[in-house]
Design a protein around this motif. Structure first.
Motif, PDB file in Angstrom:
ATOM      1  N   TYR A 173      -1.117  -1.143  11.788  1.00  0.00           N
ATOM      2  CA  TYR A 173       0.142  -0.627  11.226  1.00  0.00           C
ATOM      3  C   TYR A 173       0.760   0.483  12.082  1.00  0.00           C
ATOM      4  O   TYR A 173       1.979   0.610  12.176  1.00  0.00           O
ATOM      5  N   TRP A 226       2.606  -1.446  -1.087  1.00  0.00           N
ATOM      6  CA  TRP A 226       3.744  -1.450  -1.999  1.00  0.00           C
ATOM      7  C   TRP A 226       4.627  -2.696  -1.857  1.00  0.00           C
ATOM      8  O   TRP A 226       5.252  -2.873  -0.812  1.00  0.00           O
ATOM      9  N   TRP A 276       4.188  13.411   1.051  1.00  0.00           N
ATOM     10  CA  TRP A 276       3.092  13.364   0.085  1.00  0.00           C
ATOM     11  C   TRP A 276       2.668  14.772  -0.329  1.00  0.00           C
ATOM     12  O   TRP A 276       1.489  15.099  -0.391  1.00  0.00           O
TER      13      TRP A 276
HETATM   14  C1  BGC Z   1       2.471   3.482   1.458  1.00  0.00           C
HETATM   15  C2  BGC Z   1       0.998   3.692   1.188  1.00  0.00           C
HETATM   16  C3  BGC Z   1       0.801   4.249  -0.197  1.00  0.00           C
HETATM   17  C4  BGC Z   1       1.471   3.361  -1.212  1.00  0.00           C
HETATM   18  C5  BGC Z   1       1.280   3.811  -2.642  1.00  0.00           C
HETATM   19  C6  BGC Z   1       3.183   2.774   0.322  1.00  0.00           C
HETATM   20  O1  BGC Z   1       4.547   2.781   0.491  1.00  0.00           O
HETATM   21  O2  BGC Z   1       2.621   2.746   2.653  1.00  0.00           O
HETATM   22  O3  BGC Z   1       0.442   4.530   2.167  1.00  0.00           O
HETATM   23  O4  BGC Z   1      -0.571   4.391  -0.475  1.00  0.00           O
HETATM   24  O5  BGC Z   1       2.858   3.317  -0.926  1.00  0.00           O
HETATM   25  O6  BGC Z   1       2.033   4.915  -2.948  1.00  0.00           O
END
Ligand code: BGC
Length: 729
Positions: free
Chosen positions: A216, A291, A430
């Motif tokens: 990725y 997601w 985050w």
């Molecule tokens: C991200 C992940 C994340 C997931 C859940 C996705 O858009 O790529 O890293 O864990 O969302 O929130």
């Protein structure tokens, strides 16, 4: 029943339970929905903010096995810990009313601490943790994060990121442990061990999830969720090993690559998800989609001709759980596919068994176990102190001409620049929210860089700048104020971001920051440049003209204090670069480059190399030796070297050991990090170190894509010294 209960007991329970399950109950276990599916805008003001009817529809009628994300989604943001405890209790109470009482597993992105629990201890982001070169701190970060998510009622963390960061444009570079395979593997494995302990069902431990498997992090154009072109050898040499280390460290779940490699989306890649992951890496846990990514095989990739075909492709490739996340389409479509035989029951049973196994191992079936108390498990003073130490060790002193740093406490410092007076710029995505950019939600009691400097100062510290990253800065005022000060601390960098919202097309700083820098430099005052943000941005022209450069990346909630500690010399800096800091926008060459990138116009010449980082003291490594000049294939080599603090201050030094395979049938990197050790030394103190190089360290992926060792010469490099040994058949 827990991991301690033994594999056989878990296996028997899973088998028994599976035999009692209907197709619907099985497919429900493979379904993961977003929190918004069990809530409504109106319910968000309730305590807990769930909609009971919607929760029952999901958990009781649709048998949903997993929920993710923060309440108040899609504008998700951190909730008080008491709210979390009530949310998770309500979900558990609902699952206890289902026929088979299978618990729901709640997943959360707690990538640098419990992101979505208000007041959590938020560590440096992974790129900065890597800069500490201190696996013990990574272990402690794992421990503290697990404790805080568990105290929030949450058992499953979507971390660590085991992608390696070799594409600096990528807006998630900072979520990685940098460009090196060994460093990423060591830091990630330490995090997992701290997070899970020996038994992840323990009340203060939680599950980890390796992400995003695999490839990725290397989009060719640098943008998030765009194609990577990674050949099999490169995949096996660079991208797989950190995941392999994560599997060996015991992580029971893996999230799938949201983009594609060589034309195959991660979620459709049978070779990666099944042949390699199961067959070669021996992974026994379950995989979860990223997601909405199963749907995207149809809506985005046009790999599937319908949403239903997308489900079939992903499940058959090896995806065990679908992060759907907003509806029950996966559930409905997979039931249809199972009924028509397009997805065999054996594959569904396999996926469900893996999910149930992890649920048993995590102790989720022991529903009368209390959630650990908040007191003693959340934001404890020792956790905050550990975080501060991590932040200190993550800061990199990149340039310090004429010992401009540390500054005296009575120095008059003008602080300016868009990252000088914000917490969000030190935390990144985050953090409290997905993008981490809502400064108003940040804790009031944590100081920004400016505030921390002012707090420690015995002189005059002045700030000229805006209230937000984008606020224009009055350059004339900065220049006028510079005249009243001895130094200027110029804080540049990036606003917080993650994923596609962080896409950029150039590593150049924006013109406003360049203009500010030029104006400040033109005042003739000594300037200390501080860079904060998730990626290296091009600073060559600025760095050449200022005596001091500090690279902070994303040091987390204690970043302000830590930077002030270093600026004033209360802490002797010891962070080192976990990536090569580019000199120019297209100068994207990692340190472990190939021989043809070693000379003339192709030479590796970053602004600051991988491993660079200065101290207020000096260190010398000497006496490099190997215990045998010749070994047989399969034997270890012991390498010895000693490190001495040759300066006048106590400090920590990370000794880096590199290896080079002198001639091989596949071109080998000029050097590769194989081991490192961080030691603290008093002035004049010398410490002998020894490292063991194993056969694996000498191996590489050969012509036939298998890991091999070839006989011949090897070079070991530490500091200025080189030693050698040879390997015979
Ligand atoms: C991200 C992940 C994340 C997931 C859940 C996705 O858009 O790529 O890293 O864990 O969302 O929130």
């Amino acid at each position: 029943m827990t991991a301690q209960a033994g594999n056989e007991a878990v296996e028997a329970s899973v088998k028994q339970l599976l035999s009692e399950m209907t197709l619907e109950e099985k497919v429900g276990q493979m379904t993961q929905v977003d929190f918004s599916v069990v809530s409504t805008p109106e319910a968000q003001n309730a305590e807990p903010p769930v909609d009971r009817a919607r929760l029952e529809e999901a958990v009781i009628n649709r048998h949903v096995g997993s929920i993710l994300n923060a309440p108040l989604s899609p504008n998700n943001r951190a909730a008080p810990i008491e709210t979390w405890r009530k949310i998770t209790a309500a979900i558990q109470e609902t699952s206890s009313r289902t026929r088979l009482k299978i618990p729901v597993i709640y997943g959360i992105d707690a990538i640098h601490g419990a992101t979505y629990t208000q007041g959590a201890v938020l560590f440096p982001q992974a790129i900065s943790m890597a800069a500490t070169f201190n696996p013990e701190l990574s272990f402690k970060e794992g421990e503290i994060t697990a404790r805080e998510v568990r105290a929030s009622g949450l058992p499953w963390n979507f971390a660590p990121v085991m992608d390696i960061g070799r594409q600096p444009l990528w807006p998630r570079l900072w979520e990685t442990y940098g460009e090196d395979v060994h460093l990423s593997s060591v830091m990630g494995a330490a995090y997992i061990k701290g997070h899970q302990g020996d038994d992840f069902s323990a009340p203060d431990k939680a599950l980890t999830c390796l992400k995003h498997y695999v490839g990725y992090s290397f989009p060719i154009n640098g943008k998030d969720r765009t194609p990577a072109w990674i050949g099999e050898r490169m995949l096996r040499e660079y991208f797989l090993p950190p995941f392999e280390a994560g599997v060996q460290a015991g992580s029971p779940t893996i999230m799938v690559n949201s983009a594609e490699v060589d034309g195959i989306p991660g979620h459709a890649n049978y070779q990666y998800l099944t042949t390699i992951l199961r067959g070669e890496l021996g992974f026994k846990g379950f995989t979860v989609s990223d997601w909405e990514d199963i749907k995207r095989l149809y809506t985005r990739d046009r790999l599937a001709a319908s949403p239903k075909e997308a489900v079939r492709i992903a499940v058959m490739a090896g995806v065990d759980m679908s992060m759907v996340p907003f509806d029950f389409s996966f559930y409905d479509l997979l039931i249809e596919l199972a009924r028509s035989g397009e997805v065999p029951m054996s594959r569904i049973d396999e996926a469900v068994s893996r999910i149930l196994t992890v649920k048993f191992q995590a102790g989720l079936f022991d529903t009368d176990r209390p959630v650990p108390p908040v007191e003693g498990h959340f934001a404890t003073p020792d956790a905050v102190e550990t975080n501060r130490q991590a932040a200190r060790e993550s800061i990199i002193l990149a340039k310090n001409d004429h010992h401009i740093l540390p500054l005296k406490k009575d120095a008059r410092i003008l602080v300016t620049g868009p990252t000088a007076n914000l917490l969000s710029v030190m935390n990144g995505g985050w953090t409290i929210t997905w993008q981490g950019d809502n400064e108003s939600l940040y804790p009031q009691d944590k100081p920004t860089v400016f505030e921390a400097l002012r707090k420690k100062s015995a002189g005059k510290v002045t700030y000229v700048g805006g209230q937000s990253f984008a606020d224009p800065i009055d350059i004339d005022k900065v220049v006028a104020e510079a005249g009243n000060h001895d130094y200027v601390l110029l804080a540049l960098g990036e606003k917080p971001y993650t994923e596609t919202l962080g896409n950029i097309e150039s590593l150049m700083l924006d013109q406003t920051q360049i203009d500010l820098a030029n104006a400040v430099i033109a005042t003739g005052k000594p300037v200390i440049l501080l860079m904060l943000g998730g990626r290296p941005r091009i600073i060559t022209a600025i760095a050449d003209k200022v005596p001091g450069v500090i690279l902070g990346f994303l040091p987390g909630m204690e970043g302000g204090e830590a930077i002030a500690d270093i600026v004033y010399g209360d802490y002797n800096p010891d962070g080192k670069l976990p990536i090569s800091y580019p000199r120019n926008t297209n100068d994207i060459v990692p340190y472990d480059h190939k021989p043809m990138e070693s000379y003339d116009g192709n030479a590796y010449k970053p602004l600051y190399p991988f491993g660079h980082g200065m101290s207020y003291t000096t260190f010398e490594t000497r006496g490099l030796s190997v215990d045998k000049a010749q070994i047989k294939m399969g034997e270890n080599v012991t390498v010895r070297v000693s490190v001495k603090n040759t300066g006048a201050q106590k400090g920590k030094e990370t000794v880096l050991l590199y290896l080079n395979d002198v001639a091989a049938s596949v071109t080998r990197p000029a050097r590769q990090l194989k081991a490192f050790k961080k030691v603290e030394l008093e002035p004049g103190q010398e410490q002998p170190l020894s490292f063991t190089l194993t056969p694996r360290d000498l191996s590489f992926i050969g012509i036939d894509m298998k890991r091999i060792i070839e006989p011949g010469e090897f070079k070991v490099m530490v500091g200025q010294e080189t030693a050698g040994f040879s390997v015979t058949e």
